[in-house]
Design a protein around this motif. Structure first.
Motif, PDB file in Angstrom:
ATOM      1  N   ARG A 228     -20.336   5.093  35.161  1.00 41.28           N
ATOM      2  CA  ARG A 228     -19.584   3.912  34.731  1.00 41.28           C
ATOM      3  C   ARG A 228     -18.150   4.285  34.382  1.00 41.28           C
ATOM      4  NH1 ARG A 228     -22.451   2.837  30.790  1.00 41.28           N
ATOM      5  NH2 ARG A 228     -21.139   3.473  29.055  1.00 41.28           N
ATOM      6  N   SER A 230     -14.825   2.494  32.664  1.00 42.44           N
ATOM      7  CA  SER A 230     -14.356   1.327  31.915  1.00 42.44           C
ATOM      8  C   SER A 230     -12.847   1.389  31.701  1.00 42.44           C
ATOM      9  CB  SER A 230     -15.061   1.249  30.555  1.00 42.44           C
ATOM     10  OG  SER A 230     -16.438   1.010  30.716  1.00 42.44           O
ATOM     11  N   HIS A 231     -12.247   0.208  31.611  1.00 39.08           N
ATOM     12  CA  HIS A 231     -10.810   0.078  31.412  1.00 39.08           C
ATOM     13  C   HIS A 231     -10.545  -0.938  30.308  1.00 39.08           C
ATOM     14  CE1 HIS A 231     -11.256   1.527  35.539  1.00 39.08           C
ATOM     15  NE2 HIS A 231     -10.007   1.952  35.497  1.00 39.08           N
ATOM     16  N   GLY A 267      -7.171   3.390  31.665  1.00 43.15           N
ATOM     17  CA  GLY A 267      -8.502   3.789  32.129  1.00 43.15           C
ATOM     18  C   GLY A 267      -8.418   5.086  32.919  1.00 43.15           C
ATOM     19  N   THR A 268      -9.522   5.697  33.165  1.00 41.36           N
ATOM     20  CA  THR A 268     -10.849   5.149  33.008  1.00 41.36           C
ATOM     21  C   THR A 268     -11.739   6.141  32.277  1.00 41.36           C
ATOM     22  OG1 THR A 268     -12.764   4.279  34.237  1.00 41.36           O
ATOM     23  CG2 THR A 268     -11.474   5.982  35.310  1.00 41.36           C
ATOM     24  N   HIS A 273     -24.499   6.074  33.954  1.00 40.95           N
ATOM     25  CA  HIS A 273     -24.966   4.695  33.810  1.00 40.95           C
ATOM     26  C   HIS A 273     -26.417   4.616  34.262  1.00 40.95           C
ATOM     27  CE1 HIS A 273     -24.279   0.381  33.356  1.00 40.95           C
ATOM     28  NE2 HIS A 273     -25.035   0.217  34.434  1.00 40.95           N
ATOM     29  N   CYS A 282     -17.748  -2.450  29.062  1.00 40.45           N
ATOM     30  CA  CYS A 282     -17.023  -1.438  28.294  1.00 40.45           C
ATOM     31  C   CYS A 282     -17.590  -1.395  26.881  1.00 40.45           C
ATOM     32  CB  CYS A 282     -15.533  -1.776  28.270  1.00 40.45           C
ATOM     33  SG  CYS A 282     -14.512  -0.580  27.385  1.00 40.45           S
ATOM     34  N   GLU A 286     -16.411   3.451  24.325  1.00 40.51           N
ATOM     35  CA  GLU A 286     -15.419   3.646  25.382  1.00 40.51           C
ATOM     36  C   GLU A 286     -14.072   3.048  24.983  1.00 40.51           C
ATOM     37  OE1 GLU A 286     -17.664   3.711  29.612  1.00 40.51           O
ATOM     38  OE2 GLU A 286     -18.090   1.945  28.372  1.00 40.51           O
ATOM     39  N   LYS A 287     -14.086   1.897  24.339  1.00 43.27           N
ATOM     40  CA  LYS A 287     -12.832   1.312  23.851  1.00 43.27           C
ATOM     41  C   LYS A 287     -12.134   2.282  22.896  1.00 43.27           C
ATOM     42  CE  LYS A 287     -14.543  -3.474  23.950  1.00 43.27           C
ATOM     43  NZ  LYS A 287     -14.844  -4.654  23.109  1.00 43.27           N
ATOM     44  N   THR A 310     -11.321  -6.280  28.907  1.00 40.53           N
ATOM     45  CA  THR A 310     -11.923  -5.035  29.377  1.00 40.53           C
ATOM     46  C   THR A 310     -12.690  -5.319  30.665  1.00 40.53           C
ATOM     47  OG1 THR A 310     -14.067  -5.262  28.246  1.00 40.53           O
ATOM     48  CG2 THR A 310     -12.250  -4.283  26.975  1.00 40.53           C
ATOM     49  N   TYR A 311     -12.870  -4.300  31.455  1.00 38.24           N
ATOM     50  CA  TYR A 311     -13.761  -4.414  32.613  1.00 38.24           C
ATOM     51  C   TYR A 311     -14.372  -3.051  32.905  1.00 38.24           C
ATOM     52  CZ  TYR A 311      -9.891  -2.582  35.530  1.00 38.24           C
ATOM     53  OH  TYR A 311      -8.887  -1.827  36.076  1.00 38.24           O
ATOM     54  N   SER A 312     -15.528  -3.067  33.539  1.00 38.79           N
ATOM     55  CA  SER A 312     -16.261  -1.844  33.858  1.00 38.79           C
ATOM     56  C   SER A 312     -16.850  -1.945  35.246  1.00 38.79           C
ATOM     57  CB  SER A 312     -17.397  -1.604  32.858  1.00 38.79           C
ATOM     58  OG  SER A 312     -16.900  -1.408  31.557  1.00 38.79           O
TER      59      SER A 312
END
Length: 491
Positions: A228, A230-231, A267-268, A273, A282, A286-287, A310-312
């Motif tokens: 995974r 994440s951003h 990111g990333t 996962h 996310c 991760e944040k 956020t998106y993953s």
């Protein structure tokens, strides 16, 4: 039952649509089925870069880096509207990789990449504008070239070009079964509540994170490693005009990139996962990791409270030992001809999709390479002409602001003229959904780019979800539902 086609492609991500486009351009009959919307998963959740992967040199993946950098030049030529060069800043961190290692790696990166973009240069961060954002302890660094791409639009434009060349593109189409025969495949597809059987001489499994699971049902099982990424997206950091590549004490790197004019993309991450790829989000950890990473370098600290989106995405990597960071981003094409041929796409990265598609068609026994530098829809202009195009549009359509015209150029290229038509006022474009999104644009996206819901429009065809409120998105969704109903009634 439909007539038999040469190729049935499962998966509407960058590899699937790239293969469909290449095949259609070679004169083959092609059908592509995507379970959801195009680029709904991994292919819209990248770091939005066309790059060789500077850090892959540490793992001796020289062929992958060379191929990726060669592709970078071809893709920049083919899609000047959705991709453009950028100059990245790499601060030297005295406690991490030594200066000589960075300098040597960037020297090799330049040589592998050829002469298409400006080479690396050392910079003094105490006088260079990029140094103003950094802590005073960062005194020197390097500036080097790579490129940006709108990943989701890349996928949609490949699908659009494939269809223009004769392919059939099916979205919201679930493959419920595949049956192999000696000389063809039967593929049952559920769409709009009905099941249709498609026949194809050859089958391509390009289902991304789901390719491994799908391979178990096609009779040629393969394992993938799901990682995974994440951003986070922040309001634009003051003075943030160039992208940065930052090194971490854990050996990883993080990009900090100017994004959609008013935002900063960070990111990333890389985490194993274990759930469904469709459920990637996310995490709080991760944040915090990305925020801490930025705060190690930047003079003005940020916090998780600053995050606006956020998106993953889940990367389907080739199964290997070692950490997620060191897992290869290369690809494999598994070919099985025990009966009707089957090709399974394993791994890969955004930058190499065109080369992967070309290799896939050759592995399937088809000649006729053609895609190198072939423009995607809207890309039939020289990059240097973009500023002049914006000026002409603003003169022909006085209501356009420079920012609005630039957004249309960077999304649609020359096809923006189809959206604008003869409009003399903003009202001529129909209903205004906010943030310069007009009815004319939405209808174009529904008619030509497979958009069916507000989510398709505001998060994949555009990124205007960053600017629209919940009420505006709901109004857009209601409009699109009504338009779909009208279209169905007219059929």
């Amino acid at each position: 039952m439909n007539d038999i086609v040469d190729l049935f492609v499962i998966g509407g991500g960058v590899n699937g649509t790239g293969i469909a486009r290449d095949a259609a351009g070679r004169g083959l009959g092609v059908t592509l089925a995507e379970l959801g919307d195009l680029a709904q998963a991994t292919s819209s959740a990248s770091s939005k870069l066309i790059h060789g992967g500077l850090r892959y040199l540490e793992f001796y993946e020289f062929r992958l880096v060379r191929e990726s950098l060669q592709e970078r030049e071809k893709l920049l030529a083919a899609m000047p509207h959705i991709a453009w060069p950028m100059r990245f800043v790499l601060p030297h961190h005295s406690g991490l990789r030594p200066d000589w290692m960075l300098r040597s790696g960037l020297f090799l990166y330049d040589r592998l990449g050829g002469r298409g973009l400006p080479g690396t240069k050392r910079i003094n961060l105490r006088s260079h504008p990029a140094g103003a954002l950094l802590k005073p302890s960062f005194r020197t660094g390097f500036e080097y070239s790579d490129a940006w791409v709108d990943d989701a639009r890349l996928v949609v434009l490949n699908a659009r070009d494939a269809e223009m060349r004769g392919a059939t593109i099916l979205t919201r189409a679930k493959v419920v079964s595949t049956t192999r025969h000696a000389a063809h495949w039967d593929v049952e597809v559920e769409r709009d509540g009905r099941i249709h059987t498609h026949r194809a001489r050859k089958l391509v499994n390009a289902a991304g994170p789901w390719a491994g699971k799908l391979s178990e049902t096609t009779g040629d099982p393969h394992r993938l490693r799901l990682v995974r990424g994440s951003h986070i997206v922040l309001p634009r950091l003051p003075g943030h005009d160039q992208p940065y590549i930052l090194q971490g004490g854990d050996g990883r790197i993080v990009f900090v990139i100017p994004y959609e004019d008013d935002f900063t993309l960070v990111g990333t991450t890389e985490a194993e996962h274990h759930g469904s790829a469709s459920e990637a989000v996310c995490s709080p950890e991760e944040k915090a990791y990305l925020v801490d990473f930025v705060n190690d370098y930047f003079a003005h600290p940020i916090s998780t409270d600053d995050i606006v989106w956020t998106y993953s995405g889940v990367r389907p990597l080739i199964e290997s030992e070692g950490s997620a960071r060191s897992a290869s981003r290369d690809y494999q094409l598994a070919y099985d001809d025990d009966g009707a041929p089957l090709l399974t796409v394993l791994g890969g990265k955004l930058t190499t999709f065109r080369k992967l598609a070309e290799s896939a068609l050759e592995r399937l026994g088809y000649g006729g390479q053609w895609t190198a530098r072939a423009p995607l829809p809207g890309g039939t202009f020289d990059r240097r002409q973009g500023v002049a195009m914006i000026g002409r549009w603003m003169e022909a359509h006085p209501f356009l602001t420079e920012a609005w015209a630039r957004r249309l150029l960077r999304s649609y290229g020359t096809e923006a003229e189809t959206i604008l038509g003869n409009a003399a006022t903003a009202e001529d474009l129909g209903q205004d959904f906010g943030a310069t999104l007009s009815e004319a644009e939405v209808r174009f996206l529904m008619r030509h780019e497979y958009a069916r819901t507000a989510e398709d429009v505001v998060w994949r065809r555009t990124k205007l979800g960053l600017r629209l409120d919940a009420g505006q998105v709901a109004a857009l969704d209601a409009f699109m539902a009504e338009a779909r109903g009208e279209a169905a009634a007219a059929e």
